[in-house]
Design a protein around this motif. Structure first.
Motif, PDB file in Angstrom:
ATOM      1  N   ASP A   9       0.825  -1.208   0.000  1.00  0.00           N
ATOM      2  CA  ASP A   9       0.000   0.000   0.000  1.00  0.00           C
ATOM      3  C   ASP A   9       0.859   1.258   0.000  1.00  0.00           C
ATOM      4  OD1 ASP A   9      -2.315  -1.507  -0.021  1.00  0.00           O
ATOM      5  OD2 ASP A   9      -2.469  -1.565   2.164  1.00  0.00           O
ATOM      6  N   ASN A  10       1.799   1.349   0.923  1.00  0.00           N
ATOM      7  CA  ASN A  10       2.620   2.559   1.030  1.00  0.00           C
ATOM      8  C   ASN A  10       3.557   2.715  -0.165  1.00  0.00           C
ATOM      9  OD1 ASN A  10       1.445   3.132   3.508  1.00  0.00           O
ATOM     10  ND2 ASN A  10       3.041   2.082   4.678  1.00  0.00           N
ATOM     11  N   TRP A  51       3.487   1.279  -3.235  1.00  0.00           N
ATOM     12  CA  TRP A  51       2.829   1.461  -4.526  1.00  0.00           C
ATOM     13  C   TRP A  51       2.135   2.816  -4.603  1.00  0.00           C
ATOM     14  CZ3 TRP A  51       0.423  -3.526  -7.007  1.00  0.00           C
ATOM     15  CH2 TRP A  51       1.424  -4.512  -7.089  1.00  0.00           C
ATOM     16  N   ASP A  52       1.572   3.276  -3.482  1.00  0.00           N
ATOM     17  CA  ASP A  52       0.980   4.616  -3.487  1.00  0.00           C
ATOM     18  C   ASP A  52       2.026   5.669  -3.825  1.00  0.00           C
ATOM     19  OD1 ASP A  52      -1.555   3.777  -2.942  1.00  0.00           O
ATOM     20  OD2 ASP A  52      -1.479   4.199  -0.799  1.00  0.00           O
ATOM     21  N   ARG A  53       3.232   5.438  -3.404  1.00  0.00           N
ATOM     22  CA  ARG A  53       4.295   6.425  -3.614  1.00  0.00           C
ATOM     23  C   ARG A  53       4.885   6.367  -5.017  1.00  0.00           C
ATOM     24  NH1 ARG A  53       8.680   6.295   0.990  1.00  0.00           N
ATOM     25  NH2 ARG A  53       6.743   6.743   2.121  1.00  0.00           N
ATOM     26  N   ARG A 107       1.408   4.646  -8.905  1.00  0.00           N
ATOM     27  CA  ARG A 107       0.019   5.020  -9.141  1.00  0.00           C
ATOM     28  C   ARG A 107      -0.345   5.012 -10.631  1.00  0.00           C
ATOM     29  NH1 ARG A 107      -3.303   7.290  -5.427  1.00  0.00           N
ATOM     30  NH2 ARG A 107      -2.503   7.535  -3.310  1.00  0.00           N
ATOM     31  N   TYR A 143      -1.446  -1.290 -10.541  1.00  0.00           N
ATOM     32  CA  TYR A 143      -1.827  -0.586  -9.312  1.00  0.00           C
ATOM     33  C   TYR A 143      -3.285  -0.841  -8.943  1.00  0.00           C
ATOM     34  CZ  TYR A 143      -2.600   3.252  -6.025  1.00  0.00           C
ATOM     35  OH  TYR A 143      -2.939   3.995  -4.924  1.00  0.00           O
ATOM     36  N   ARG A 178      -3.922  -3.609  -6.429  1.00  0.00           N
ATOM     37  CA  ARG A 178      -3.081  -3.554  -5.237  1.00  0.00           C
ATOM     38  C   ARG A 178      -3.726  -4.229  -4.032  1.00  0.00           C
ATOM     39  NH1 ARG A 178      -5.567   1.077  -6.056  1.00  0.00           N
ATOM     40  NH2 ARG A 178      -6.551   2.233  -4.357  1.00  0.00           N
ATOM     41  N   SER A 214      -1.642  -6.808  -2.058  1.00  0.00           N
ATOM     42  CA  SER A 214      -1.263  -6.492  -0.684  1.00  0.00           C
ATOM     43  C   SER A 214      -1.282  -7.719   0.216  1.00  0.00           C
ATOM     44  CB  SER A 214      -2.194  -5.409  -0.105  1.00  0.00           C
ATOM     45  OG  SER A 214      -3.523  -5.888  -0.021  1.00  0.00           O
TER      46      SER A 214
END
Length: 210
Positions: A111-112, A114-116, A119, A124, A127, A131
């Protein structure tokens, strides 16, 4: 006064030390995939050519995978494909060299991370399944593929059964018609007046003509 400058310089070095320890220079030893997570089952995001320089941002403590930066992109590479310079020689990045090389030990979160960094990537949108780990993702995907194949087979079976039933109905209909035709022919045959030639005439029988 001199002691004051020394203390200030020392304090400055202490402040810079964590920043310096955030990355170490490494080199890829082969054309290797940089992946979206610490496993060969995560999607590949780039290929790092052999001999290319990478910045090692951190490594996992339980498995030998490292978060690296390559031409502004981020991803994960196995430590068995990354070397770093240690005491004037290149060594493969492993847990025994993390501290001497100033490589921090980090954790990975889909989560952290891939969000960074991901996107704008196609994977994505999946995810939530990723996860739970790549094994869960592939197991879930295999189950979905198997369910789809089963539905396709069921549909094909139904279509084949429908075609067979239709052919059977056509054949039954033709058989019924043929049977009715035979029955009508038989009835017409029964209603025909017997031909005199169908009987044997006895000599002297006046009903028999020549």
């Amino acid at each position: 006064m001199k002691n004051l400058f020394v203390k200030i310089a020392a304090a400055g070095m202490l402040m810079l030390a964590p920043a310096i320890a955030q990355a170490a220079e490494g080199y890829s030893t082969a054309n290797v995939n940089m992946r979206a997570g610490p496993s060969t089952r995560y999607p590949a995001v780039a290929v790092i050519p052999a001999g290319s320089s990478v910045e090692i941002r951190g490594c996992l403590s339980d498995v030998n995978w490292c978060d690296v930066e390559f031409y502004g992109g981020r991803g994960w590479v196995s430590g068995q494909y990354v070397q770093a310079l240690y005491q004037q020689r290149r060594v493969y990045v492993g847990p025994q060299y993390y501290r001497p090389l100033g490589i921090p030990m980090i954790r990975f979160s889909v989560d952290n991370y891939w969000d960074r960094y991901y996107r704008n990537r196609d994977f994505y949108r999946d995810r939530d399944r990723w996860s739970r780990g790549p094994d869960y993702y592939y197991r879930d995907r295999d189950n979905r593929d198997r369910d789809r194949d089963n539905r396709d087979r069921d549909r094909n079976w139904r279509e084949r059964d429908g075609d067979r039933d239709g052919r059977n109905r056509d054949r039954d209909w033709r058989d019924d018609n043929q049977r009715d035709d035979r029955q009508r022919d038989d009835r017409r045959g029964d209603d025909r007046r017997p031909d005199r030639r169908d009987f044997d005439c006895r000599p002297g029988d006046p009903s028999c003509g020549e």
